[in-house]
Design a protein around this motif. Structure first.
Motif, PDB file in Angstrom:
ATOM      1  N   ASN A   6      48.670  -1.595  33.779  1.00 44.06           N
ATOM      2  CA  ASN A   6      47.246  -1.890  33.641  1.00 44.06           C
ATOM      3  C   ASN A   6      46.894  -3.105  34.486  1.00 44.06           C
ATOM      4  O   ASN A   6      47.606  -4.104  34.504  1.00 44.06           O
ATOM      5  CB  ASN A   6      46.886  -2.148  32.179  1.00 44.06           C
ATOM      6  N   TYR A   7      45.784  -3.011  35.207  1.00 41.66           N
ATOM      7  CA  TYR A   7      45.332  -4.092  36.071  1.00 41.66           C
ATOM      8  C   TYR A   7      43.874  -4.420  35.783  1.00 41.66           C
ATOM      9  O   TYR A   7      43.106  -3.577  35.312  1.00 41.66           O
ATOM     10  CB  TYR A   7      45.468  -3.692  37.553  1.00 41.66           C
ATOM     11  N   ASP A   8      43.509  -5.638  36.117  1.00 41.28           N
ATOM     12  CA  ASP A   8      42.105  -6.017  36.077  1.00 41.28           C
ATOM     13  C   ASP A   8      41.378  -5.496  37.316  1.00 41.28           C
ATOM     14  O   ASP A   8      40.190  -5.181  37.262  1.00 41.28           O
ATOM     15  CB  ASP A   8      41.969  -7.548  36.014  1.00 41.28           C
ATOM     16  N   GLU A   9      42.119  -5.414  38.425  1.00 41.54           N
ATOM     17  CA  GLU A   9      41.554  -4.918  39.674  1.00 41.54           C
ATOM     18  C   GLU A   9      42.630  -4.153  40.446  1.00 41.54           C
ATOM     19  O   GLU A   9      43.792  -4.551  40.452  1.00 41.54           O
ATOM     20  CB  GLU A   9      41.060  -6.065  40.570  1.00 41.54           C
ATOM     21  N   ARG A  44      40.652 -12.702  40.975  1.00 41.81           N
ATOM     22  CA  ARG A  44      40.975 -12.671  39.542  1.00 41.81           C
ATOM     23  C   ARG A  44      42.104 -13.637  39.196  1.00 41.81           C
ATOM     24  O   ARG A  44      43.200 -13.251  38.772  1.00 41.81           O
ATOM     25  CB  ARG A  44      41.348 -11.254  39.135  1.00 41.81           C
ATOM     26  N   GLY A  47      44.627 -13.168  36.380  1.00 41.19           N
ATOM     27  CA  GLY A  47      44.620 -11.751  36.005  1.00 41.19           C
ATOM     28  C   GLY A  47      45.667 -10.961  36.766  1.00 41.19           C
ATOM     29  O   GLY A  47      46.456 -11.515  37.543  1.00 41.19           O
ATOM     30  N   ASN A  48      45.654  -9.671  36.543  1.00 42.33           N
ATOM     31  CA  ASN A  48      46.587  -8.765  37.211  1.00 42.33           C
ATOM     32  C   ASN A  48      45.849  -7.955  38.273  1.00 42.33           C
ATOM     33  O   ASN A  48      44.854  -7.267  37.967  1.00 42.33           O
ATOM     34  CB  ASN A  48      47.233  -7.810  36.201  1.00 42.33           C
ATOM     35  N   VAL A 153      42.746   0.769  34.807  1.00 43.25           N
ATOM     36  CA  VAL A 153      41.873  -0.400  34.889  1.00 43.25           C
ATOM     37  C   VAL A 153      40.903  -0.280  33.722  1.00 43.25           C
ATOM     38  O   VAL A 153      40.126   0.676  33.652  1.00 43.25           O
ATOM     39  CB  VAL A 153      41.110  -0.449  36.227  1.00 43.25           C
ATOM     40  N   GLY A 154      40.976  -1.223  32.796  1.00 40.52           N
ATOM     41  CA  GLY A 154      40.166  -1.105  31.590  1.00 40.52           C
ATOM     42  C   GLY A 154      40.495   0.184  30.871  1.00 40.52           C
ATOM     43  O   GLY A 154      41.663   0.495  30.621  1.00 40.52           O
ATOM     44  N   LYS A 464      37.465  -2.141  39.514  1.00 37.72           N
ATOM     45  CA  LYS A 464      37.538  -3.403  38.786  1.00 37.72           C
ATOM     46  C   LYS A 464      36.930  -3.265  37.394  1.00 37.72           C
ATOM     47  O   LYS A 464      35.974  -2.522  37.186  1.00 37.72           O
ATOM     48  CB  LYS A 464      36.758  -4.497  39.527  1.00 37.72           C
ATOM     49  N   GLU A 465      37.486  -4.052  36.474  1.00 36.88           N
ATOM     50  CA  GLU A 465      36.845  -4.202  35.164  1.00 36.88           C
ATOM     51  C   GLU A 465      35.918  -5.410  35.248  1.00 36.88           C
ATOM     52  O   GLU A 465      36.343  -6.520  35.589  1.00 36.88           O
ATOM     53  CB  GLU A 465      37.888  -4.401  34.074  1.00 36.88           C
ATOM     54  N   GLU A 466      34.657  -5.178  34.972  1.00 35.29           N
ATOM     55  CA  GLU A 466      33.656  -6.231  35.040  1.00 35.29           C
ATOM     56  C   GLU A 466      32.764  -6.169  33.797  1.00 35.29           C
ATOM     57  O   GLU A 466      32.058  -5.177  33.594  1.00 35.29           O
ATOM     58  CB  GLU A 466      32.792  -6.087  36.305  1.00 35.29           C
TER      59      GLU A 466
END
Length: 494
Positions: A6-9, A44, A47-48, A153-154, A464-466
């Motif tokens: 899992n990544y933030d971006e 980020r 973050g990841n 992602v998310g 991306k998770e925003e």
């Protein structure tokens, strides 16, 4: 979704094509690429973040290798690419990236970098980028079995694959690649006669590379349609016999599921099973504009283009042929062309390019091309974002139901012809002069009506998770690559 990283971006680029020596290189914006990699690394904080190189990272088909796949010389070949002054700062940027906390580099296999599947090459890449830094080494992942790369992602599942998996001309036989890897690990070699290349590889190595030595721009043209073959025939008709031998493979459908599964064996390389292809005639290869030039050129006794080219080839190979050029050289491509058609080469090339662009949707990012149709048909409903490359043509398509498809395009040069350029012989003359010059420098410096001939387009996709939502973007990397990309299409997963 805990089964996948899992990544933030996630940032995805494809078709970098690092390879070839100066004058033979199709990647131009290397400094921008290195700076963009650095920019991704700075996103980020805490973050990841993943950077996915989605196939054709290097291009061994542009290298001087023996045969169709680098085996005994593979380490020397990859080292040469890494150390080439044109590409070295890109590799340095990747090395900096993997040393950053929370960053992951993913390398997906394409069809021009099949050697990335070899354990020896993977060890070389890891050592080159990370040295003895165990944490940095752990941040490098490879996807070289044809499975693509899946992450989240998310609340969204992202699937990256090069796209050649659905291309009958450029399909990788992954079990055969695994056998080569086993041989290299076991200290054994591979006789070139054992390797059966796909049709796309054969076209590049047997035809395109030879034409490219004179016309460096030839593989910058997209899309690769039958009309593209017409353009090759105009530029170098002496390639006719090679091209026509390769064309029946156009209809080839590879039956990967029927290949013998020999997991512990490094023997038994076999050509892939093929359906019997529909015969492809030269008549079919030549678009209506080019064919009209053929048929109006005074060869009334010959019923079609196949007869014309066959007759020309037979006459060209006759020992008593007497046609000579101005400088006395026998059998130059121009002479063959003149003998076949009587059409001036500039007019023939204009006609071929017009055929290439008939109903052209090359640069329509919403066009549902064959890669889109075939890849999405094979992807399950749990995938929210599908990202490909391979075609060099960026796409951003809403698949419906909150699912989206992107093609992240390419970083190599792209040429774009317009109707105005090809309107008539006079309007085409300045374009022809640049093309027939052949050198990449002439292409890079050319402008028509104030617009550069080479598109300044380097593409990337970001997921991306925003603020609790997942946003997908098709971006253009602009300027020196250090700043925020320019968003061309933005989608928001409901």
């Amino acid at each position: 979704m805990g089964d996948f990283p899992n990544y933030d971006e996630v940032h995805v680029i494809s078709d970098i094509h690092m390879g070839g020596k100066p004058g033979f290189q199709i990647l131009r914006e290397t400094k921008r690429l290195a700076n963009y990699i650095g920019w991704v690394g700075r996103q980020r904080s805490g973050g990841n973040v993943a950077l996915v190189l989605n196939g054709d990272v290097i291009d061994t088909l542009a290298e001087d290798i023996y045969g169709y796949v680098a085996v005994d010389e593979v380490i020397a070949t990859v080292r040469r690419i890494m150390g080439d002054p044109s590409f070295s700062h890109v590799w340095q940027a990747l090395a900096t990236f993997v040393k950053l906390e929370g960053r992951t580099l993913v390398i997906v296999i394409g069809n021009h970098d099949i050697e990335m599947s070899f354990p020896t090459v993977q060890r070389l890449v890891v050592s080159y980028l990370a040295g003895d830094d165990l944490k940095a080494r752990a941040r490098i992942e490879f996807s070289t079995t044809g499975a693509g790369y899946t992450c989240t992602v998310g609340n969204s599942r992202v699937y990256c694959t090069h796209g050649n998996e659905v291309d009958a001309w450029n399909y990788n036989r992954y079990e055969d690649l695994a056998k080569v890897g086993r041989r290299l690990n076991a200290g054994r070699s591979l006789d070139p006669s054992e390797w059966y290349p796909n049709a796309g590889t054969r076209m590049v190595k047997e035809v395109m590379n030879e034409v490219k030595r004179k016309f460096a721009w030839i593989d910058l043209l997209k899309p690769e349609t039958f009309a593209a073959i017409g353009t090759l025939l105009v530029l170098d008709p002496s390639q006719t016999s090679k091209i026509t031998k390769l064309l029946p493979i156009v209809g080839e459908k590879l039956q990967g599921q029927k290949q013998v599964d020999q997991r512990l064996s490094a023997d038994g390389f076999q050509p892939p099973e093929q359906n019997v292809p529909t015969p492809i005639t030269v008549d079919q290869l030549l678009g209506p504009n080019l064919k009209a030039g053929f048929l109006n050129a005074g060869s009334a006794s010959l019923s079609n283009a196949d007869d014309m080219l066959l007759t020309a080839e037979e006459n060209f190979n006759r020992p008593d042929r007497h046609t000579t050029s101005v400088d006395g050289t026998l059998g130059t491509p121009q002479l063959i062309w003149d003998w076949i058609t009587g059409v001036d080469k500039d007019e023939a090339l204009r006609r071929a390019l017009k055929d290439w662009l008939v109903n052209d949707k090359t640069f329509d990012m919403t066009d549902e091309d064959d890669t889109y149709k075939q890849v999405t048909a094979d992807v399950g409903p749990t995938i929210d974002f599908v990202i490909t490359g391979h075609t060099h043509l960026e796409r951003a398509i809403n698949m419906g139901g909150g699912r989206y498809y992107f093609n992240c395009g390419t970083w190599i040069r792209l040429l774009k012809f317009t109707e105005d350029m090809l309107k008539d012989t006079a309007s085409f003359k300045p374009v022809y002069d640049v093309l027939i010059n052949g050198r990449m420098e002439a292409i890079d410096s050319a402008k028509f009506k104030g617009n550069p001939f080479v598109l300044d387009r380097t593409s990337a996709v970001s997921i991306k998770e925003e603020k609790g939502k997942v946003i997908g973007r098709l971006n253009h990397i602009i300027g020196d690559g250090t700043g925020e990309p320019e968003t061309k299409q933005r989608v928001e997963k409901p």
